[in-house]
Write an enzyme that holds these catalytic residues in place. Structure first.
Site, PDB file in Angstrom:
ATOM      1  N   ARG A  46      17.076  22.769   0.462  1.00 13.35           N
ATOM      2  CA  ARG A  46      18.061  23.248   1.449  1.00 13.35           C
ATOM      3  C   ARG A  46      17.359  23.555   2.765  1.00 13.35           C
ATOM      4  O   ARG A  46      17.846  23.265   3.852  1.00 13.35           O
ATOM      5  CB  ARG A  46      18.776  24.515   0.922  1.00 13.35           C
ATOM      6  CG  ARG A  46      19.657  24.257  -0.279  1.00 13.35           C
ATOM      7  CD  ARG A  46      20.595  25.411  -0.561  1.00 13.35           C
ATOM      8  NE  ARG A  46      19.944  26.610  -1.045  1.00 13.35           N
ATOM      9  CZ  ARG A  46      19.679  26.895  -2.320  1.00 13.35           C
ATOM     10  NH1 ARG A  46      20.012  26.045  -3.263  1.00 13.35           N
ATOM     11  NH2 ARG A  46      19.088  28.026  -2.663  1.00 13.35           N
ATOM     12  N   LYS A 136      31.037  34.143  12.139  1.00 14.86           N
ATOM     13  CA  LYS A 136      32.218  33.365  11.742  1.00 14.86           C
ATOM     14  C   LYS A 136      32.816  33.894  10.451  1.00 14.86           C
ATOM     15  O   LYS A 136      32.091  34.329   9.562  1.00 14.86           O
ATOM     16  CB  LYS A 136      31.841  31.902  11.534  1.00 14.86           C
ATOM     17  CG  LYS A 136      33.057  31.010  11.305  1.00 14.86           C
ATOM     18  CD  LYS A 136      32.700  29.684  10.666  1.00 14.86           C
ATOM     19  CE  LYS A 136      32.749  29.783   9.150  1.00 14.86           C
ATOM     20  NZ  LYS A 136      32.611  28.486   8.482  1.00 14.86           N
ATOM     21  N   GLU A 177      38.485  31.997  12.265  1.00 18.27           N
ATOM     22  CA  GLU A 177      38.848  30.686  11.686  1.00 18.27           C
ATOM     23  C   GLU A 177      39.956  30.816  10.654  1.00 18.27           C
ATOM     24  O   GLU A 177      39.679  31.070   9.481  1.00 18.27           O
ATOM     25  CB  GLU A 177      37.605  30.027  11.055  1.00 18.27           C
ATOM     26  CG  GLU A 177      37.918  28.660  10.443  1.00 18.27           C
ATOM     27  CD  GLU A 177      36.728  27.982   9.778  1.00 18.27           C
ATOM     28  OE1 GLU A 177      35.657  28.609   9.641  1.00 18.27           O
ATOM     29  OE2 GLU A 177      36.881  26.812   9.384  1.00 18.27           O
ATOM     30  N   LYS A 219      38.716  29.172  15.948  1.00 21.07           N
ATOM     31  CA  LYS A 219      38.353  27.920  15.270  1.00 21.07           C
ATOM     32  C   LYS A 219      39.555  27.456  14.458  1.00 21.07           C
ATOM     33  O   LYS A 219      39.728  27.840  13.303  1.00 21.07           O
ATOM     34  CB  LYS A 219      37.136  28.153  14.375  1.00 21.07           C
ATOM     35  CG  LYS A 219      36.706  26.937  13.573  1.00 21.07           C
ATOM     36  CD  LYS A 219      35.274  27.053  13.092  1.00 21.07           C
ATOM     37  CE  LYS A 219      34.910  25.925  12.167  1.00 21.07           C
ATOM     38  NZ  LYS A 219      33.475  25.800  11.932  1.00 21.07           N
TER      39      LYS A 219
HETATM   40  P1  13P Z   1      34.371  21.413   8.466  1.00 23.99           P
HETATM   41  O1  13P Z   1      34.268  20.895   9.874  1.00 23.99           O
HETATM   42  O2  13P Z   1      33.634  20.575   7.460  1.00 23.99           O
HETATM   43  O3  13P Z   1      35.786  21.734   8.076  1.00 23.99           O
HETATM   44  O4  13P Z   1      33.568  22.784   8.427  1.00 23.99           O
HETATM   45  C1  13P Z   1      33.739  23.692   9.419  1.00 23.99           C
HETATM   46  C2  13P Z   1      33.527  25.045   8.889  1.00 23.99           C
HETATM   47  O5  13P Z   1      32.706  25.793   9.376  1.00 23.99           O
HETATM   48  C3  13P Z   1      34.358  25.502   7.757  1.00 23.99           C
HETATM   49  O6  13P Z   1      34.264  26.892   7.620  1.00 23.99           O
END
Ligand code: 13P
Length: 348
Positions: A46, A136, A177, A219
Site C-alpha cells: 500500500r 473529508k 461529501e 463534494k
Molecule cells: P470516487 O471518485 O472513486 O467515487 O472516490 C471519491 C471519494 O473520495 C469517495 O469518498
C-alpha cells in the site's frame, strides 16, 4: 482564528486547472482494488503504491490536494521521506479522510449512516499537527423502492454538519461529501430529485451548525442515470441536470464543487466534468476530487509490480492532465486518442 487561512486553503484546492486526488481508500477498499489487478495487499505494498502516485513527476501541475487515509499520513517513502512531505514538495496540500465508514442504519433496511464523530475533536488536532490542512467525510445515500427515507438523509446531514464544524474549529477545511449512489435502475430524473432533496437538507444542517461556507468545499455526485437503467442519459443531459440541481441547492458562498466519480468510467467522468465547465459560468469553481476515475488506469498499469511504477505514474499524469484540461475548457476526445502514444513514448 483560522478563518483567513481556511478560506485561502479552500481556494487553493480549487485553483484554476487543478483538482483533488482522492487516495483515501480504507484498508478493506484498497484490498479489493489491489485484488482486482492481482496485487497483494500488505502495508508495504500500500505504501509503495501510494508513494508512486504522490511522486509522479509534475503531478502538482494538475493536482492541488490529495486526500489520505490514516495509515498513509503516518507512512514514509522507501528513502525515508514522510509521504506527506513528498506531497508538499510537489506543492500539493495534504488532506485526510476522518469518517469511520458508512454502516447499516439500525431500523432502516438498506440505508447507511456514516460513523466517526466520537473522539473526532482529538483526532483532528493530531491530523493538524501531522500536517493535514483539509478533511473529508463521506455520507452515503442509496436509491431504492422505498429509500432514501427523510430520516436517513437527516441523520447523515447532521453527521456531515458536525464533522464540518469540528473541522473548522481545528482550522481544517472540511470537504462535505453527501454521495447519492448511482447503483440501481433509477432514471436520471429520480437521481436529480434525491440529490436535490439531500443537498437542501445538508445545507440546512450546515447553516444550523454555523459552518462557514467560504471555508468549506462540497463534494457532490454528478446527476446520472442509475447504473442499471436501460435509458442512459447523454453527456450534455448529465451536465445540464447536475448544474441545475447544484444551482437550486448550493449557496454561491461555497468556493467550489469538487465532484466525485462514483464508479463512472474514467473517461466518462472527465467528459461530464468538461461538459459542465463548457456551460454558462457557475457561481462556484467546478472541479474534481476523483478516486477511481484518476487511479483506475494507474492501478491497472502497476498491477503490484515495482517495474511498472513509471508506467503507472504516466497513467495517473494522463488522467490528471485530462481533468485539468476539462476544467480549462480545453479537453477533447483527441487527448484520449493520444493516450497510447503518450504512455508508450514516455513510459519505461
Ligand atoms: P470516487 O471518485 O472513486 O467515487 O472516490 C471519491 C471519494 O473520495 C469517495 O469518498
Amino acid at each position: 482564528m483560522f478563518e483567513i487561512q481556511m478560506e485561502t486553503t479552500a481556494r487553493v484546492l480549487v485553483a484554476h486547472g487543478k483538482g483533488i486526488l482522492a487516495a483515501d481508500e480504507s484498508t478493506g477498499t484498497i484490498e479489493k482494488r489491489f485484488k482486482s489487478v492481482g496485487a497483494a495487499c500488505g502495508e508495504g505494498n500500500r505504501r509503495d503504491y501510494r508513494e508512486l502516485l504522490f511522486t509522479a513527476p509534475g503531478l502538482g501541475e494538475f493536482i492541488s490536494g490529495v486526500i489520505l487515509f490514516d495509515e498513509t499520513i503516518r507512512q514514509r517513502a522507501a528513502d525515508g521521506t514522510a509521504l506527506i512531505d513528498a506531497l508538499k514538495r510537489q506543492g500539493i496540500v495534504p488532506g485526510i479522510k476522518v469518517d469511520k465508514g458508512a454502516k447499516a442504519l439500525a431500523g432502516f433496511a438498506g440505508e447507511k449512516i456514516t460513523e466517526g464523530l466520537d473522539g473526532l475533536r482529538e483526532r483532528l488536532m493530531e491530523y493538524r499537527e501531522l500536517g493535514a490542512r483539509f478533511t473529508k467525510w463521506r455520507a452515503v445515500i442509496t436509491i431504492g423502492s422505498n429509500v432514501p427515507t427523510d430520516l436517513c438523509i437527516r441523520a447523515n446531514a447532521h453527521g456531515l454538519a458536525r464533522f464540518a464544524s469540528l473541522s473548522q474549529e481545528a482550522g481544517l477545511v472540511p470537504i462535505v461529501e453527501p454521495e447519492v449512489l448511482m447503483d440501481g435502475d433509477h432514471t436520471i430524473e429520480r437521481h436529480a430529485e434525491v440529490t436535490q432533496r439531500t443537498l437542501r437538507i445538508v445545507f440546512e444542517e450546515l447553516a444550523a451548525y454555523r459552518v462557514r461556507l467560504e471555508a468549506m468545499l462540497l463534494k457532490p455526485n454528478m446527476v446520472l442515470s442509475g447504473k442499471d437503467c436501460p435509458q442512459q442519459a447523454s453527456v450534455p443531459e448529465v451536465a445540464a441536470s447536475t448544474l441545475r440541481c447544484m444551482r437550486r441547492t448550493v449557496p454561491a458562498a461555497v468556493p467550489g464543487l469538487v465532484f466525485l466519480s462514483g464508479g463512472q468510467s474514467d473517461v466518462r467522468a472527465t467528459q461530464h466534468l468538461s461538459a459542465m465547465c463548457q456551460l454558462d459560468a457557475a457561481p462556484w469553481e467546478l472541479s474534481f476530487s476523483f478516486g477511481r476515475a484518476l487511479q483506475a488506469p494507474a492501478l491497472k498499469a502497476w498491477a503490484g509490480l515495482p517495474a511498472n511504477a513509471g508506467a503507472a505514474q504516466q497513467e495517473l499524469l494522463h488522467r490528471s492532465k485530462c481533468n485539468s484540461a476539462a476544467r480549462c475548457r480545453s479537453y477533447s476526445d483527441a487527448m484520449e486518442a493520444h493516450r497510447e502514444r503518450f504512455t508508450n513514448e514516455t513510459g519505461p
